[in-house]
Design an enzyme around this catalytic site. Structure first.
Site, mmCIF file in Angstrom:
data_model
loop_
_atom_site.group_PDB
_atom_site.id
_atom_site.type_symbol
_atom_site.label_atom_id
_atom_site.label_comp_id
_atom_site.label_asym_id
_atom_site.label_seq_id
_atom_site.Cartn_x
_atom_site.Cartn_y
_atom_site.Cartn_z
ATOM 1 N N ARG A 105 11.916 -6.070 5.092
ATOM 2 C CA ARG A 105 11.758 -4.644 4.760
ATOM 3 C C ARG A 105 12.753 -3.781 5.530
ATOM 4 O O ARG A 105 13.032 -4.015 6.699
ATOM 5 C CB ARG A 105 10.336 -4.208 5.091
ATOM 6 N N ARG A 124 12.162 -1.356 10.948
ATOM 7 C CA ARG A 124 11.166 -0.886 11.915
ATOM 8 C C ARG A 124 11.049 -1.918 13.037
ATOM 9 O O ARG A 124 11.058 -3.116 12.767
ATOM 10 C CB ARG A 124 9.801 -0.745 11.229
ATOM 11 N N LYS A 146 0.832 -1.205 0.000
ATOM 12 C CA LYS A 146 0.000 0.000 0.000
ATOM 13 C C LYS A 146 0.874 1.265 0.000
ATOM 14 O O LYS A 146 0.651 2.173 -0.789
ATOM 15 C CB LYS A 146 -0.903 0.052 1.247
ATOM 16 N N ARG A 188 -8.981 0.636 9.448
ATOM 17 C CA ARG A 188 -8.533 -0.730 9.721
ATOM 18 C C ARG A 188 -9.581 -1.492 10.522
ATOM 19 O O ARG A 188 -9.405 -2.688 10.760
ATOM 20 C CB ARG A 188 -7.243 -0.689 10.518
ATOM 21 N N ARG A 219 0.935 -8.491 13.995
ATOM 22 C CA ARG A 219 0.288 -7.515 13.108
ATOM 23 C C ARG A 219 -0.565 -8.206 12.057
ATOM 24 O O ARG A 219 -1.660 -7.750 11.737
ATOM 25 C CB ARG A 219 1.338 -6.650 12.406
HETATM 26 P P1 AMP Z 1 1.450 0.678 9.243
HETATM 27 O O1 AMP Z 1 2.636 1.546 8.915
HETATM 28 O O2 AMP Z 1 0.238 1.044 8.430
HETATM 29 O O3 AMP Z 1 1.766 -0.791 9.203
HETATM 30 O O4 AMP Z 1 1.054 1.020 10.759
HETATM 31 C C1 AMP Z 1 1.978 0.838 11.811
HETATM 32 C C2 AMP Z 1 1.266 0.795 13.146
HETATM 33 O O5 AMP Z 1 0.535 2.015 13.360
HETATM 34 C C3 AMP Z 1 0.205 -0.302 13.281
HETATM 35 O O6 AMP Z 1 0.774 -1.544 13.643
HETATM 36 C C4 AMP Z 1 -0.657 0.278 14.386
HETATM 37 O O7 AMP Z 1 -0.036 0.158 15.644
HETATM 38 C C5 AMP Z 1 -0.681 1.754 14.025
HETATM 39 N N1 AMP Z 1 -1.797 2.086 13.090
HETATM 40 C C6 AMP Z 1 -1.677 2.593 11.821
HETATM 41 N N2 AMP Z 1 -2.887 2.801 11.277
HETATM 42 C C7 AMP Z 1 -3.798 2.431 12.208
HETATM 43 C C8 AMP Z 1 -5.222 2.395 12.244
HETATM 44 N N3 AMP Z 1 -5.966 2.776 11.184
HETATM 45 N N4 AMP Z 1 -5.818 1.942 13.375
HETATM 46 C C9 AMP Z 1 -5.098 1.560 14.450
HETATM 47 N N5 AMP Z 1 -3.751 1.543 14.475
HETATM 48 C C10 AMP Z 1 -3.092 1.980 13.374
#
Ligand code: AMP
Length: 217
Positions: free
Chosen positions: A127, A160, A13, A88, A171
């Site tokens: 990654r 990360r 994404k 999400r 996750r």
């Molecule tokens: P991502 O970079 O999209 O994988 O997001 C990294 C982390 O941010 C996730 O594992 C969550 O802890 C938090 N996060 C990002 N977007 C959301 C969301 N829409 N709802 C809840 N937590 C989020």
């Protein structure tokens, strides 16, 4: 153009959203990036979400929705946006509908980037991201020209904390069922477009572009 990218972590994404947002001239709004920025800047929000991010758990809806509501209220989001990583959960999806309805808007596209679990595991644990500009790389699939160094800005690449194997598993589990429910939610409204996210980056990009332009040839 109000677009949502759906997909499990690692589906591509973020990679696709950066280029699509540039081509279609809409802001790329990634909640994960916003949380990580808040964390790096040690803002009150950053401190509040630290624990969730490090463990790969979802941040509570109330906090996340407040963040997105604020971001969508900025002038650059008035004429469209690309949401990456939000919604999400179903409450987030409903809150998004409400926010848009208040402005007489609605989502125009929801694109679901589908990738198998095995492929996601490989992508996520390999990654590497730029510590300064956030660009994405991979130890085997997308190597930088100079090892450990960002092609775009020359800064150091890091892993990360939530891309380590244990948080990755958490996750994926956290997101699997919810993403499926969101896909059903949007499919029932005739908004969902499915994109095969397993091919080469350029091929996936072309498919997304076609879907956004409504070109089915
Ligand atoms: P991502 O970079 O999209 O994988 O997001 C990294 C982390 O941010 C996730 O594992 C969550 O802890 C938090 N996060 C990002 N977007 C959301 C969301 N829409 N709802 C809840 N937590 C989020």
């Amino acid at each position: 153009m109000q677009v949502v990218f759906l997909g499990l972590p690692g589906a591509g994404k973020g990679t696709q959203a950066v280029s699509i947002a540039e081509e279609f001239r809409i802001p790329h709004i990634a909640t994960g990036d916003m949380f990580r920025e808040a964390q790096a800047a040690k803002t009150p929000l950053g401190k509040e979400v630290q624990e969730y991010l490090d463990r790969g758990l979802l941040v509570p809806d109330e906090l996340t929705i407040r963040l997105v509501r604020h971001r969508l209220g900025q002038p650059d989001a008035r004429h469209g946006f690309l949401l990456d990583g939000f919604p999400r959960t179903l409450p987030q999806a409903k809150a998004l509908d409400d926010m848009l309805a208040e402005e007489n808007l609605a989502l125009t596209h929801v694109l679901y980037l589908e990738v198998s679990q095995a492929e996601l595991l490989q992508r996520l644990t390999g990654r590497r991201v730029c510590s300064a500009c956030g660009a994405n790389y991979h130890v085997t699939l997308h190597q930088p020209r100079i090892e450990g160094t960002c092609d775009r800005c020359g800064s150091a690449l890091i892993q990360r904390p939530d891309d380590r194997p244990e948080p990755v598993t958490v996750r994926l589990q956290e997101n699997l069922e919810r993403t499926g429910m969101l896909a059903e939610f949007y499919e029932a409204r005739g908004l969902l477009g499915k994109i095969d996210g397993e091919g080469p980056i350029g091929h996936v990009y072309d498919e997304i572009r076609r879907a956004l332009r409504g070109d089915h040839s």
